[in-house]
Design an enzyme around this catalytic site. Structure first.
Site, PDB file in Angstrom:
ATOM      1  N   LYS A 163     -25.294   0.695 -20.060  1.00  0.00           N
ATOM      2  CA  LYS A 163     -26.449  -0.130 -20.436  1.00  0.00           C
ATOM      3  C   LYS A 163     -26.615  -0.220 -21.932  1.00  0.00           C
ATOM      4  O   LYS A 163     -26.141   0.638 -22.685  1.00  0.00           O
ATOM      5  CB  LYS A 163     -27.737   0.411 -19.792  1.00  0.00           C
ATOM      6  CG  LYS A 163     -28.115   1.801 -20.232  1.00  0.00           C
ATOM      7  CD  LYS A 163     -29.418   2.262 -19.581  1.00  0.00           C
ATOM      8  CE  LYS A 163     -30.643   1.817 -20.344  1.00  0.00           C
ATOM      9  NZ  LYS A 163     -30.791   2.398 -21.692  1.00  0.00           N
ATOM     10  N   LYS A 209     -23.580   4.084 -27.338  1.00  0.00           N
ATOM     11  CA  LYS A 209     -24.048   4.677 -28.602  1.00  0.00           C
ATOM     12  C   LYS A 209     -23.038   4.375 -29.687  1.00  0.00           C
ATOM     13  O   LYS A 209     -21.842   4.319 -29.397  1.00  0.00           O
ATOM     14  CB  LYS A 209     -24.213   6.195 -28.446  1.00  0.00           C
ATOM     15  CG  LYS A 209     -25.236   6.628 -27.404  1.00  0.00           C
ATOM     16  CD  LYS A 209     -26.652   6.497 -27.909  1.00  0.00           C
ATOM     17  CE  LYS A 209     -27.653   6.765 -26.792  1.00  0.00           C
ATOM     18  NZ  LYS A 209     -29.039   6.713 -27.169  1.00  0.00           N
ATOM     19  N   ASP A 213     -29.007   0.063 -25.222  1.00  0.00           N
ATOM     20  CA  ASP A 213     -30.128   0.947 -25.529  1.00  0.00           C
ATOM     21  C   ASP A 213     -31.389   0.107 -25.642  1.00  0.00           C
ATOM     22  O   ASP A 213     -31.328  -1.126 -25.765  1.00  0.00           O
ATOM     23  CB  ASP A 213     -29.839   1.740 -26.819  1.00  0.00           C
ATOM     24  CG  ASP A 213     -30.121   3.217 -26.600  1.00  0.00           C
ATOM     25  OD1 ASP A 213     -31.145   3.525 -25.965  1.00  0.00           O
ATOM     26  OD2 ASP A 213     -29.320   4.054 -27.055  1.00  0.00           O
ATOM     27  N   GLU A 214     -32.535   0.773 -25.641  1.00  0.00           N
ATOM     28  CA  GLU A 214     -33.801   0.024 -25.586  1.00  0.00           C
ATOM     29  C   GLU A 214     -34.087  -0.750 -26.875  1.00  0.00           C
ATOM     30  O   GLU A 214     -34.903  -1.680 -26.862  1.00  0.00           O
ATOM     31  CB  GLU A 214     -34.969   0.978 -25.263  1.00  0.00           C
ATOM     32  CG  GLU A 214     -35.409   1.941 -26.350  1.00  0.00           C
ATOM     33  CD  GLU A 214     -34.468   3.125 -26.551  1.00  0.00           C
ATOM     34  OE1 GLU A 214     -33.512   3.285 -25.769  1.00  0.00           O
ATOM     35  OE2 GLU A 214     -34.684   3.897 -27.509  1.00  0.00           O
ATOM     36  N   HIS A 264     -36.490   0.204 -18.438  1.00  0.00           N
ATOM     37  CA  HIS A 264     -36.649   1.304 -19.400  1.00  0.00           C
ATOM     38  C   HIS A 264     -38.140   1.453 -19.665  1.00  0.00           C
ATOM     39  O   HIS A 264     -38.903   0.500 -19.534  1.00  0.00           O
ATOM     40  CB  HIS A 264     -35.884   0.950 -20.689  1.00  0.00           C
ATOM     41  CG  HIS A 264     -35.614   2.134 -21.568  1.00  0.00           C
ATOM     42  ND1 HIS A 264     -36.604   2.721 -22.334  1.00  0.00           N
ATOM     43  CD2 HIS A 264     -34.483   2.845 -21.801  1.00  0.00           C
ATOM     44  CE1 HIS A 264     -36.070   3.746 -23.008  1.00  0.00           C
ATOM     45  NE2 HIS A 264     -34.789   3.848 -22.698  1.00  0.00           N
ATOM     46  N   ARG A 265     -38.549   2.684 -20.051  1.00  0.00           N
ATOM     47  CA  ARG A 265     -39.996   2.925 -20.204  1.00  0.00           C
ATOM     48  C   ARG A 265     -40.369   3.278 -21.643  1.00  0.00           C
ATOM     49  O   ARG A 265     -41.367   3.992 -21.865  1.00  0.00           O
ATOM     50  CB  ARG A 265     -40.439   4.011 -19.241  1.00  0.00           C
ATOM     51  CG  ARG A 265     -39.691   5.321 -19.471  1.00  0.00           C
ATOM     52  CD  ARG A 265     -40.164   6.426 -18.560  1.00  0.00           C
ATOM     53  NE  ARG A 265     -39.438   7.650 -18.840  1.00  0.00           N
ATOM     54  CZ  ARG A 265     -39.778   8.847 -18.404  1.00  0.00           C
ATOM     55  NH1 ARG A 265     -40.839   9.008 -17.650  1.00  0.00           N
ATOM     56  NH2 ARG A 265     -39.061   9.914 -18.708  1.00  0.00           N
ATOM     57  N   GLY A 277     -25.821   9.130 -23.047  1.00  0.00           N
ATOM     58  CA  GLY A 277     -25.275   8.385 -24.182  1.00  0.00           C
ATOM     59  C   GLY A 277     -24.491   9.344 -25.054  1.00  0.00           C
ATOM     60  O   GLY A 277     -23.255   9.388 -25.020  1.00  0.00           O
ATOM     61  N   GLY A 278     -25.228  10.187 -25.806  1.00  0.00           N
ATOM     62  CA  GLY A 278     -24.580  11.198 -26.644  1.00  0.00           C
ATOM     63  C   GLY A 278     -23.678  12.102 -25.824  1.00  0.00           C
ATOM     64  O   GLY A 278     -22.615  12.519 -26.292  1.00  0.00           O
ATOM     65  N   LYS A 305     -26.964   3.651 -30.834  1.00  0.00           N
ATOM     66  CA  LYS A 305     -27.983   2.758 -30.271  1.00  0.00           C
ATOM     67  C   LYS A 305     -27.804   1.337 -30.773  1.00  0.00           C
ATOM     68  O   LYS A 305     -27.933   0.384 -30.031  1.00  0.00           O
ATOM     69  CB  LYS A 305     -29.370   3.227 -30.740  1.00  0.00           C
ATOM     70  CG  LYS A 305     -30.136   4.080 -29.766  1.00  0.00           C
ATOM     71  CD  LYS A 305     -31.497   4.423 -30.376  1.00  0.00           C
ATOM     72  CE  LYS A 305     -32.223   5.549 -29.681  1.00  0.00           C
ATOM     73  NZ  LYS A 305     -32.797   5.261 -28.390  1.00  0.00           N
TER      74      LYS A 305
HETATM   75  C1  RUB Z   1     -30.535   8.159 -23.931  1.00  0.00           C
HETATM   76  C2  RUB Z   1     -31.794   7.646 -24.560  1.00  0.00           C
HETATM   77  C3  RUB Z   1     -32.740   6.932 -23.657  1.00  0.00           C
HETATM   78  C4  RUB Z   1     -33.696   7.944 -23.094  1.00  0.00           C
HETATM   79  C5  RUB Z   1     -35.129   7.543 -22.897  1.00  0.00           C
HETATM   80  O1  RUB Z   1     -29.599   8.582 -24.898  1.00  0.00           O
HETATM   81  O2  RUB Z   1     -32.087   7.863 -25.699  1.00  0.00           O
HETATM   82  O3  RUB Z   1     -33.358   5.881 -24.292  1.00  0.00           O
HETATM   83  O4  RUB Z   1     -33.154   8.165 -21.831  1.00  0.00           O
HETATM   84  O5  RUB Z   1     -35.864   8.555 -22.274  1.00  0.00           O
HETATM   85  P1  RUB Z   1     -28.960  10.032 -24.894  1.00  0.00           P
HETATM   86  P2  RUB Z   1     -36.450   8.467 -20.784  1.00  0.00           P
HETATM   87  O6  RUB Z   1     -28.278  10.230 -23.570  1.00  0.00           O
HETATM   88  O7  RUB Z   1     -27.994  10.037 -26.050  1.00  0.00           O
HETATM   89  O8  RUB Z   1     -30.087  11.010 -25.097  1.00  0.00           O
HETATM   90  O9  RUB Z   1     -35.300   8.208 -19.871  1.00  0.00           O
HETATM   91  O10 RUB Z   1     -37.070   9.804 -20.576  1.00  0.00           O
HETATM   92  O11 RUB Z   1     -37.421   7.362 -20.759  1.00  0.00           O
END
Ligand code: RUB
Length: 409
Positions: free
Chosen positions: A176, A150, A178-179, A266-267, A361-362, A152
Site C-alpha cells: 500500500k 517506504k 503510505d498515508e 487508514h486512520r 513497512g520498515g 513514506k
Molecule cells: C507503518 C505506518 C502506518 C501505521 C499507522 O509503517 O507508519 O502508517 O501503521 O498506525 P511501519 P496504525 O511498518 O514502518 O511502522 O496502523 O496504528 O493506524
C-alpha cells in the site's frame, strides 16, 4: 411524563433508540452529567425553553437509561435521525457533538454505540469485506501479509513499482501507499498506479496474486475523479485516510456503483480523538462507523507489539466491531500495522488470530538484504506462526528470517 431527561431503569426498546455509552469526568454526579448530555443533544439546552412541550420531549428527547460510577448510557430516539439526508455527519453531530465542549464536564468519552437496524438499513456497508479480500487473493485461512512502501514519500513511480514487485516475489499478498503519499510531483498518482499495475500483472503471470492500495485521500469533490483515474490505470484496491477525509468521503466512494475494488481504510489522526482515556471517541466506535460507511479493511492496531500507542482492550473491541454481528453488514478485515517486524508476529497473532492483514513497512524495507528478503522474512514469520512453529526453530531453514531476527530481536 415530566421533562427531566431521566428514564433510569426504563428498558428502552432497542429497535427505537440508538444507544450510546459515555464515561464522564465531572464534579457533577453521574445522573446529572448524563442529563446534561441528553438535554444538549436532543430537545434541551442550558435552560428550559418555553417552547418545549411534554409531547416534544416524549417523542424526541434523549433518555438517560443508566448512570453508575463514571458511566452513563443514553438512548436517542430513532426519529431524531430520520429524513432522507443527514447520514453519519448527523449521527455524529448528535451523539458526539456539543457534549464534548460542555464546561460542566471535564472529560467525556463516547465508548460505545449501538445502532438499531432501522438506521443501519440505510447503509450497505462493505462491498467486499474480509471474505471478498480473501477471495480476491485466493488466501482462505492465513493472515494477509503486506507492506507499506517506504520511504513514506520520495520514491519515483518506477522505483516504487519495483519495490512492490520485489515484495510480491517475496510472498506478500498486499502492499500500500503510505498515508501521506497521494499525488505529489515526485510520484504522481496516475504514473504510480500504472507502474504498479504492470508489476502486479507480471506477478499474476508468475502465479502470484497481490493487490496494492492506492491512496486517493483528497478533497471531497475530487475523490471520485481520483478513483476513476486510479481505476483507469488498473488499480486493484483504493485507500482513504478516513478521518482526514471524513466518513462521508468514504461512503461516497464505497457506494458509487463504479467502485468494484476493495477499499483500505487508514486512520491517520485517530489518536487525537481516541488516545485520551477520559475524553474523545473510542476506536471501536470509529470502527463501527467505518463499517457502516463501507470500508473493507481498517487499521485497528498491533496490540502493543509495534510502534503505536495501544489500549489492548479497545483494540480487541475494535476487532469485534469489524468481525462481530452488525445486523447483516459484511465483516471487515482488521489491519495490524505500525512498527512491526518478523520477530513480533507470533505475539501479534496470539492476539489477532488469523483474520488479520499484517503489514510492515520498515520491517520489510529495513531488512539487511533489502525488500525482497524482508518480504520473505515477514511471510516466513507469518507461516511459522500459522503453523505454530517457534521462530527459533523455523529460522534454521529460512535464512531471510534468521537475518531479520538477528537485526531486530
Ligand atoms: C507503518 C505506518 C502506518 C501505521 C499507522 O509503517 O507508519 O502508517 O501503521 O498506525 P511501519 P496504525 O511498518 O514502518 O511502522 O496502523 O496504528 O493506524
Amino acid at each position: 411524563m415530566s421533562i427531566d431527561y431521566l428514564a433510569l431503569d426504563e428498558e428502552l426498546d432497542k429497535e427505537e433508540y440508538l444507544i450510546c455509552e459515555y464515561t464522564v469526568k465531572s464534579d457533577l454526579d453521574i445522573e446529572t452529567a448524563g442529563k446534561r448530555i441528553a438535554e444538549e443533544e436532543s430537545t434541551g439546552t442550558w435552560t428550559r425553553p418555553t417552547t418545549l412541550s411534554e409531547d416534544i420531549f416524549e417523542s424526541y428527547g434523549a433518555k438517560v437509561t443508566k448512570a453508575e460510577g463514571n458511566r452513563t448510557r443514553i438512548g436517542y430516539p430513532v426519529i431524531d435521525f430520520s429524513g432522507d439526508i443527514g447520514g453519519i455527519p448527523q449521527i455524529l453531530s448528535i451523539v458526539a457533538g456539543n457534549l464534548f465542549g460542555l464546561d460542566s464536564l471535564d472529560g467525556v468519552r463516547l465508548v460505545d454505540v449501538e445502532i438499531p437496524p432501522k438506521i443501519l438499513k440505510r447503509y450497505p456497508g462493505p462491498q467486499k469485506g474480509l471474505k471478498g479480500l480473501r477471495q480476491i487473493l485466493d488466501r482462505p485461512e492465513k493472515p494477509l501479509v503486506g507492506t507499506i512502501v517506504k520511504p513514506k514519500i520520495g520514491l519515483p513511480p518506477k522505483e516504487f513499482a519495483e519495490y512492490v514487485y520485489e515484495a510480491g516475489k517475496g510472498g506478500l499478498t498486499n502492499s500500500k501507499d503510505d498515508e501521506t503519499l497521494v499525488d505529489q510531483d515526485f510520484c504522481p498518482l496516475e504514473e504510480r498506479v500504472s507502474a504498479v499495475s504492470e508489476k502486479l500483472d507480471l506477478l499474476e503471470e508468475e502465479d502470484h496474486k497481490m493487490i496494492h492500495a492506492h491512496n486517493i485521500s483528497t478533497s471531497a469533490h475530487e475523490i471520485l475523479e481520483a478513483a476513476d483515474l486510479a481505476l483507469e490505470n488498473g488499480a486493484r484496491q483504493l485507500m482513504l485516510d478516513v478521518l482526514t477525509v471524513g466518513f462521508s468521503g468514504l461512503q461516497a466512494l464505497a457506494e458509487d456503483p463504479s467502485i468494484k475494488v476493495p477499499i483500505h481504510v487508514h486512520r491517520a489522526m485517530h489518536a487525537a480523538i481516541t488516545k485520551d482515556p477520559e475524553h474523545g471517541i473510542s476506536m471501536p466506535v470509529i470502527a463501527k462507523l467505518v463499517r457502516m460507511a463501507g470500508g473493507d479493511a481498517l487499521h485497528t492496531g498491533t496490540y502493543g507489539t509495534g510502534k503505536m500507542h495501544a489500549d489492548i482492550s479497545e483494540e480487541l473491541e475494535s476487532k469485534e466491531a469489524l468481525l462481530g454481528d452488525m445486523h447483516g453488514l459484511k465483516r471487515m478485515m482488521p489491519v495490524a500495522s505500525g512498527g512491526l517486524h518478523p520477530g513480533l508476529i507470533p505475539e501479534l497473532m496470539g492476539k489477532s488470530g488469523n483474520d488479520v492483514q499484517i503489514q510492515a513497512g520498515g520491517g520489510v524495507a529495513g531488512h539487511p538484504e533489502g525488500v525482497g528478503a524482508g518480504a520473505k522474512a515477514l511471510s516466513q514469520s507469518v507461516d511459522a506462526s500459522f503453523e505454530g512453529v517457534p521462530l527459533d526453530e523455523f529460522k534454521k531453514d529460512h535464512p531471510e528470517l534468521k537475518k531479520a531476527l538477528e537485526k531486530w530481536s
